[in-house]
Enzyme design. Structure first.
Site, PDB file in Angstrom:
ATOM      1  CE1 TYR A  60       0.707   1.093  -0.519  1.00  0.00           C
ATOM      2  CE2 TYR A  60      -1.201   2.025  -1.636  1.00  0.00           C
ATOM      3  CZ  TYR A  60      -0.050   1.257  -1.662  1.00  0.00           C
ATOM      4  OH  TYR A  60       0.347   0.664  -2.844  1.00  0.00           O
ATOM      5  CB  SER A  91       0.381   3.282  -5.568  1.00  0.00           C
ATOM      6  OG  SER A  91      -1.007   3.032  -5.553  1.00  0.00           O
TER       7      SER A  91
END
Length: 249
Positions: free
Chosen positions: A156, A143
């Protein structure tokens, strides 16, 4: 007409929706036989039927990659179906955003177990197979959050930074075995990820942010994966960072 992936076999995790499902369809369209893995059997069965209707070959595998034994069996099952496994797409992931202070640490464990350990387990299982067959391609979905940390995304971020670090070490360990490693780093994508955020404020903030721009679609990421895995064998696309045009950071 020969397609770019005729004769190849691919395994995609997290394939019941979003990027995983789009990737399975895109790889199948290029001729690959695809094993689609996730926990939701009804979604997988529907995806397999969709691929088979267009003349492709696919199989569903019900598996939770956070369980090491299931991740291992998933890889062996895909390999046994067609006799080899050329492409592994480690796509399964969770994005449980929220501040560190006061967090539900169950969310932390879930993200570490799926985003990082699940990816590692599947990779660990596939490496002996790829080495024995003389090569392969491992695609790990990270990501933008694996490059840029921000408040409310700390754990995350940690899992996605871990994906990048693991992938580079993996590349250095396996390049002599003709195993290619690619990290895909999407920005905002219109998927179900936000639906699973348990912190109400974080969920609302993320949904509002995605609505404020034109996000990427799952098919955009699938196209990047197809590009990476269809390069000539002497070309290893190590990283693809892909943002919506309207995304600032």
């Amino acid at each position: 007409m020969a397609r770019k992936l005729d004769g190849k076999v691919a395994l995609i995790t997290g394939a019941s929706s979003g990027i995983g499902a789009a990737t399975a369809l895109a790889l199948a369209a290029e001729g690959a036989h695809v094993a689609v893995a996730a926990r939701r059997s009804d979604r997988l069965e529907a995806l397999v039927r969709r691929i088979e209707k267009t003349g492709g070959q696919a199989m569903p595998i019900i598996a939770d990659v956070a369980d090491e034994a299931q991740a291992h069996d998933m890889v062996l099952t895909a390999n046994a179906r067609w006799g080899h496994l050329d492409i592994l797409v480690n796509n399964a992931g969770l994005m449980l955003l929220g501040p560190i202070d006061g967090a539900n640490t169950d969310d932390w464990r879930r993200m570490v177990n799926v985003n990082l350990l699940g990816l590692m387990y599947a990779t660990h299982a596939v490496l002996p197979l790829m080495k024995d067959q003389g090569g392969g391609h491992i695609v790990n979905i990270s990501s933008v959050a694996g490059r840029t940390a921000r408040a409310g995304s700390g754990v995350y971020n940690a899992t996605k930074w871990g994906v990048g670090a693991f992938s580079e070490a993996l590349r250095q360990e396996t390049f002599r075995d003709k195993i290619r490693v690619t990290v895909i780093e999407p920005g905002a994508v219109a998927t179900e990820l936000t639906e699973h955020i348990t912190n109400p404020a974080a969920k609302k903030q993320q949904e509002e942010w995605i609505r404020s721009l034109r996000p990427l679609q799952s098919e955009d990421i699938a196209a990047a994966i197809v590009f990476a895995v269809t390069r000539p064998l002497h070309v290893d696309i190590n990283e693809i960072l892909i943002r919506p045009t309207e995304q600032e950071r």
